[in-house]
Design a protein around this motif. Structure first.
Motif, mmCIF file in Angstrom:
data_model
loop_
_atom_site.group_PDB
_atom_site.id
_atom_site.type_symbol
_atom_site.label_atom_id
_atom_site.label_comp_id
_atom_site.label_asym_id
_atom_site.label_seq_id
_atom_site.Cartn_x
_atom_site.Cartn_y
_atom_site.Cartn_z
ATOM 1 N N GLY A 1 22.506 22.856 34.285
ATOM 2 C CA GLY A 1 23.600 23.691 34.758
ATOM 3 C C GLY A 1 24.914 23.325 34.120
ATOM 4 N N ILE A 2 25.750 24.331 33.951
ATOM 5 C CA ILE A 2 27.113 24.109 33.466
ATOM 6 C C ILE A 2 28.002 25.182 34.087
ATOM 7 N N GLY A 3 29.131 24.767 34.619
ATOM 8 C CA GLY A 3 30.056 25.748 35.217
ATOM 9 C C GLY A 3 29.413 26.526 36.349
ATOM 10 N N TYR A 4 28.645 25.851 37.187
ATOM 11 C CA TYR A 4 27.915 26.433 38.334
ATOM 12 C C TYR A 4 26.679 27.243 37.918
ATOM 13 N N ASP A 5 26.550 27.547 36.636
ATOM 14 C CA ASP A 5 25.467 28.441 36.200
ATOM 15 C C ASP A 5 24.257 27.695 35.648
ATOM 16 N N ARG B 1 13.009 27.873 41.507
ATOM 17 C CA ARG B 1 14.167 28.263 40.725
ATOM 18 C C ARG B 1 15.405 28.390 41.623
ATOM 19 N N GLU B 2 15.213 28.926 42.814
ATOM 20 C CA GLU B 2 16.344 29.099 43.731
ATOM 21 C C GLU B 2 16.894 27.744 44.197
ATOM 22 N N GLN B 3 15.995 26.798 44.439
ATOM 23 C CA GLN B 3 16.461 25.460 44.851
ATOM 24 C C GLN B 3 17.237 24.782 43.718
ATOM 25 N N LYS B 4 16.767 24.985 42.500
ATOM 26 C CA LYS B 4 17.478 24.395 41.361
ATOM 27 C C LYS B 4 18.897 24.966 41.252
ATOM 28 N N GLU B 5 19.011 26.278 41.456
ATOM 29 C CA GLU B 5 20.336 26.903 41.446
ATOM 30 C C GLU B 5 21.248 26.270 42.493
ATOM 31 N N LYS B 6 20.693 26.051 43.679
ATOM 32 C CA LYS B 6 21.499 25.467 44.759
ATOM 33 C C LYS B 6 21.898 24.021 44.449
ATOM 34 N N LEU B 7 20.999 23.271 43.812
ATOM 35 C CA LEU B 7 21.340 21.901 43.427
ATOM 36 C C LEU B 7 22.479 21.916 42.405
ATOM 37 N N ILE B 8 22.376 22.803 41.422
ATOM 38 C CA ILE B 8 23.403 22.883 40.375
ATOM 39 C C ILE B 8 24.743 23.318 40.973
ATOM 40 N N GLN B 9 24.704 24.337 41.820
ATOM 41 C CA GLN B 9 25.955 24.813 42.427
ATOM 42 C C GLN B 9 26.567 23.756 43.353
ATOM 43 N N GLY B 10 25.717 23.130 44.152
ATOM 44 C CA GLY B 10 26.210 22.146 45.124
ATOM 45 C C GLY B 10 26.790 20.909 44.457
ATOM 46 N N ALA B 11 26.107 20.415 43.427
ATOM 47 C CA ALA B 11 26.595 19.216 42.744
ATOM 48 C C ALA B 11 27.894 19.519 41.996
ATOM 49 N N THR B 12 27.988 20.712 41.405
ATOM 50 C CA THR B 12 29.216 21.096 40.702
ATOM 51 C C THR B 12 30.376 21.225 41.693
ATOM 52 N N GLN B 13 30.086 21.898 42.829
ATOM 53 C CA GLN B 13 31.137 22.078 43.842
ATOM 54 C C GLN B 13 31.631 20.728 44.360
ATOM 55 N N LEU B 14 30.734 19.767 44.490
ATOM 56 C CA LEU B 14 31.116 18.430 44.965
ATOM 57 C C LEU B 14 32.147 17.797 44.028
ATOM 58 N N MET B 15 31.969 17.981 42.735
ATOM 59 C CA MET B 15 32.914 17.423 41.755
ATOM 60 C C MET B 15 34.284 18.104 41.859
ATOM 61 N N VAL B 16 34.251 19.421 42.126
ATOM 62 C CA VAL B 16 35.496 20.186 42.276
ATOM 63 C C VAL B 16 36.209 19.766 43.566
ATOM 64 N N ASP B 17 35.463 19.692 44.650
ATOM 65 C CA ASP B 17 36.073 19.413 45.955
ATOM 66 C C ASP B 17 36.607 17.977 46.055
ATOM 67 N N VAL B 18 35.819 17.024 45.591
ATOM 68 C CA VAL B 18 36.194 15.616 45.807
ATOM 69 C C VAL B 18 37.114 15.103 44.712
ATOM 70 N N LEU B 19 36.878 15.530 43.473
ATOM 71 C CA LEU B 19 37.598 14.921 42.347
ATOM 72 C C LEU B 19 38.460 15.920 41.571
ATOM 73 N N LYS C 1 37.616 18.245 39.572
ATOM 74 C CA LYS C 1 37.144 18.365 38.193
ATOM 75 C C LYS C 1 37.028 19.835 37.798
ATOM 76 N N ASN C 2 37.030 20.080 36.518
ATOM 77 C CA ASN C 2 36.856 21.427 35.978
ATOM 78 C C ASN C 2 35.364 21.776 35.957
ATOM 79 N N PRO C 3 34.937 22.792 36.709
ATOM 80 C CA PRO C 3 33.498 23.106 36.726
ATOM 81 C C PRO C 3 32.968 23.538 35.355
ATOM 82 N N GLN C 4 33.825 24.096 34.510
ATOM 83 C CA GLN C 4 33.367 24.580 33.196
ATOM 84 C C GLN C 4 32.856 23.453 32.304
#
Lengths: 68, 68, 68, 68, 68, 68
Positions: free
Chosen positions: C53-57, F15-33, F35-38
């Motif tokens: 994943g990159i950028g949520y995607d 596939r859906e669980q993987k999407e949620k892992l990617i989104q959740g881990a990225t959001q954690l970096m944005v919320d806590v630190l 960070k730029n999700p891109q």
């Protein structure tokens, strides 16, 4: 040509203990898989207890609770 | 979007050498795989020679023997 | 005795490209750090695009969008 | 029994932020995959900005440019 | 709570050998560092010989030469 | 520019669980630190249960026992 990475918490691991980890992990590759020790790498990462979590808890806190 | 992790011993690697490692590893991804450098990460881990083993030996000891 | 780990997406990387990655990464260690190539390891991990994943995607989705 | 490794630059990450990373990553495993938090490990690696590259650039330089 | 990652080439490693690697690496943590085996993880990565290089060579080629 | 590596056992992760892992881990970096999700990477490694050990046991065996 195995590569073994051992991650442990950074809690006063001695030079002698590191030697034993390197020797033991290398011997394991020789004994179980008949690998060549000359191309067997062992890398030990010591991780600060603030940076390691288990069961939602930071290890630093678990160590403090265990001492009480 | 490659991720390249370079693990080396912590033996006076200079800032200039780190730049060259980062540039060279990134260029390799561009040249060989046509990757986008803007999303190519290079992370260098410098490992204490006490924490790296090869051929049953701790690298610190190998360096000391080599100097004799 | 460097260890280089290259993580890339699993998108038809050829045997010849893998050879070039291994040769190029090894040469980089020799050129920049004067390392011994005989004890330089390069390990390539090919990761399914569903698992990156990159950028949520998910990369699988990014590739599909790019084709449209 | 997931193992989550978070690599970030070493830029004044606080103890409180580390707690939140550990709790959040563990919760993610519970919520999405129904994993047991008691055997979920989170390890945070803080990497010096001299040792992280993106787009051919050392992060230290990118931070300096961003401040200007 | 150690985490041990063993990377080896994917050359017919048997289920029994994997058990021995897991038991041996766990025992090493208990013997040398007095760690709790219940929170000791061992993860074995089997890497295709096309994806592992040493001394500029792809392991697949080294194996073919060794057979001659 | 965080890099998050999630290692889990290869047990029918969708596939859906993987999407949620990617989104959740990225959001954690944005919320806590903040960070730029891109430039936040998430890489999921699915490990065969034969290749994962905990408490001296192979996970494949633990799963078989749990079913009884």
């Amino acid at each position: 040509m195995p590569y073994i990475n051992i991650k442990i918490t950074d809690e006063n691991v001695t030079r002698e203990q590191k030697e034993k980890l390197i020797q033991g992990a290398t011997q394991l590759m020789v004994d179980v898989l008949d690998k060549n020790p000359q191309t067997t790498f062992v890398v030990i990462d010591e991780v600060n207890t603030d940076n390691w979590g288990i069961g939602y808890d930071v290890v630093t806190d678990l160590r403090a609770k265990a001492k009480k």
